[in-house]
Design an enzyme around this catalytic site. Structure first.
Site, PDB file in Angstrom:
ATOM      1  N   GLY A 279      15.785 -29.389 -29.695  1.00  0.00           N
ATOM      2  CA  GLY A 279      15.394 -30.516 -28.857  1.00  0.00           C
ATOM      3  C   GLY A 279      16.538 -31.376 -28.369  1.00  0.00           C
ATOM      4  O   GLY A 279      16.517 -31.853 -27.227  1.00  0.00           O
TER       5      GLY A 279
ATOM      6  N   THR B 159       8.025 -24.561 -31.230  1.00  0.00           N
ATOM      7  CA  THR B 159       7.116 -25.269 -30.347  1.00  0.00           C
ATOM      8  C   THR B 159       6.151 -24.338 -29.602  1.00  0.00           C
ATOM      9  O   THR B 159       6.465 -23.184 -29.378  1.00  0.00           O
ATOM     10  CB  THR B 159       8.046 -25.968 -29.342  1.00  0.00           C
TER      11      THR B 159
ATOM     12  N   ASP C 156      12.488 -32.717 -27.771  1.00  0.00           N
ATOM     13  CA  ASP C 156      12.266 -32.575 -26.327  1.00  0.00           C
ATOM     14  C   ASP C 156      10.802 -32.421 -25.943  1.00  0.00           C
ATOM     15  O   ASP C 156      10.430 -32.716 -24.801  1.00  0.00           O
ATOM     16  CB  ASP C 156      13.026 -31.354 -25.810  1.00  0.00           C
TER      17      ASP C 156
ATOM     18  N   ARG D 286      12.591 -38.765 -36.028  1.00  0.00           N
ATOM     19  CA  ARG D 286      13.297 -37.981 -35.009  1.00  0.00           C
ATOM     20  C   ARG D 286      12.291 -37.516 -33.940  1.00  0.00           C
ATOM     21  O   ARG D 286      11.205 -37.079 -34.235  1.00  0.00           O
ATOM     22  CB  ARG D 286      13.967 -36.794 -35.674  1.00  0.00           C
TER      23      ARG D 286
ATOM     24  N   THR E  38      11.149 -24.515 -25.349  1.00  0.00           N
ATOM     25  CA  THR E  38      11.159 -24.393 -26.810  1.00  0.00           C
ATOM     26  C   THR E  38      12.591 -24.148 -27.267  1.00  0.00           C
ATOM     27  O   THR E  38      13.319 -23.398 -26.614  1.00  0.00           O
ATOM     28  CB  THR E  38      10.258 -23.250 -27.291  1.00  0.00           C
ATOM     29  N   GLY E  39      12.968 -24.791 -28.342  1.00  0.00           N
ATOM     30  CA  GLY E  39      14.340 -24.618 -28.824  1.00  0.00           C
ATOM     31  C   GLY E  39      14.876 -25.932 -29.363  1.00  0.00           C
ATOM     32  O   GLY E  39      14.109 -26.861 -29.613  1.00  0.00           O
TER      33      GLY E  39
HETATM   34  N1  GLY Z   1      11.796 -28.096 -29.386  1.00  0.00           N
HETATM   35  C1  GLY Z   1      11.209 -28.753 -30.469  1.00  0.00           C
HETATM   36  C2  GLY Z   1      12.040 -29.808 -31.016  1.00  0.00           C
HETATM   37  O1  GLY Z   1      13.259 -29.756 -30.968  1.00  0.00           O
HETATM   38  O2  GLY Z   1      11.490 -30.721 -31.564  1.00  0.00           O
END
Ligand code: GLY
Length: 258
Positions: free
Chosen positions: A210, A156, A187, A184, A207-208
């Site tokens: 979600g 992200t 976050d 889907r 970022t990571g």
């Molecule tokens: N952090 C991006 C996602 O999980 O979609």
């Protein structure tokens, strides 16, 4: 004091990806900074910064987004203004070159906070945003990785800023996680999880993974620490440690305090 921070995702990175990503991050920060330098609002600064990264194929947002299990690009984005707590978010959008600008449209309209799928794309068309065939956002590299079932490195993108008037803002945009099922939502589209801004507390972009970030409400959790007196870096590290401890997940976070 005006300030901007930009991220291009956390995670493993191949050596050859490092230089172009670093250049992209600097370009994005400078673009956002130019908005602040001419007295612009923090919200405009973070959106312009994130749009630069969406247009850069080295990042997992806009062109260069990872592909779903079905081989399609579906993107999420959100924006929030700390002065009014106005927010806009979009999810599972296809063929919109800059989802962060679409999230801004949702914020500006002020009717809903969150729009998904085809109605969100229709809104982008009505507002004259760049809409393209979904496959136009697929790069040779993302197609190659999808065929090889290789997870994308990096993640992200996002930005936080404080403008000259002391207002804060945050923006986040992503193609999500590679191999996700169509539909889907991560976050980056969820206010409080991947994005939040409140002039009284701070602003953040995550970022990571979600699912874990949503379950903890990562950015809000970090901003609550700032509200209780922690410096931004301490708050970020503590929130990330909590994510690891409670959910076994590792993520990244940028924060700015008031
Ligand atoms: N952090 C991006 C996602 O999980 O979609």
């Amino acid at each position: 004091m005006t300030a901007i921070a930009v991220h291009g995702g956390a995670g493993d990175e191949r050596p050859e990806e490092r230089a172009p990503r670093r250049a992209g991050i600097i370009r994005a920060a400078e673009t956002g900074w130019a908005v602040l330098a001419r007295g612009g609002h923090a919200l405009d600064a973070v959106i312009e910064a994130v749009a630069v990264l969406e247009d850069d194929p080295h990042f997992n947002a806009g062109v260069g987004s990872v592909l779903t299990r079905e081989g399609i690009v579906e993107m999420d984005a959100s924006v929030m203004a700390g002065d009014t707590l106005a927010a806009g978010a979009v999810a599972t959008v296809r063929g919109v070159a800059n989802p962060v600008r679409l999230a801004r449209v949702v914020l500006d309209e002020g009717r809903e906070v969150f729009l998904v799928g085809e109605p969100a794309v229709a809104l982008a068309r009505r507002h004259g945003l760049r809409v393209c065939p979904p496959e136009a956002l697929v790069t040779e590299e993302t197609r190659r990785r999808w065929l090889a079932r290789e997870a994308a490195s990096g993640n992200t993108v996002g930005a936080v800023a404080r403008d000259a008037a002391g207002h804060l803002a945050a923006a986040t945009s992503t193609g999500g996680v590679s191999g996700k099922r169509c539909g889907r939502i991560g976050d980056s589209a969820v206010i409080g999880a991947g994005t939040y801004a409140d002039d009284a507390r701070g602003a953040g972009s995550a970022t990571g993974p979600g699912e874990a970030i949503i379950r903890l409400g990562l950015v809000r959790a970090a901003l609550e620490r700032i509200a209780r007196g922690s410096p931004a870096d301490v708050a970020a590290r503590a929130a990330l440690a909590c994510l690891h401890r409670r959910l076994g997940a590792d993520a990244g976070l940028i924060l700015i305090d008031p």
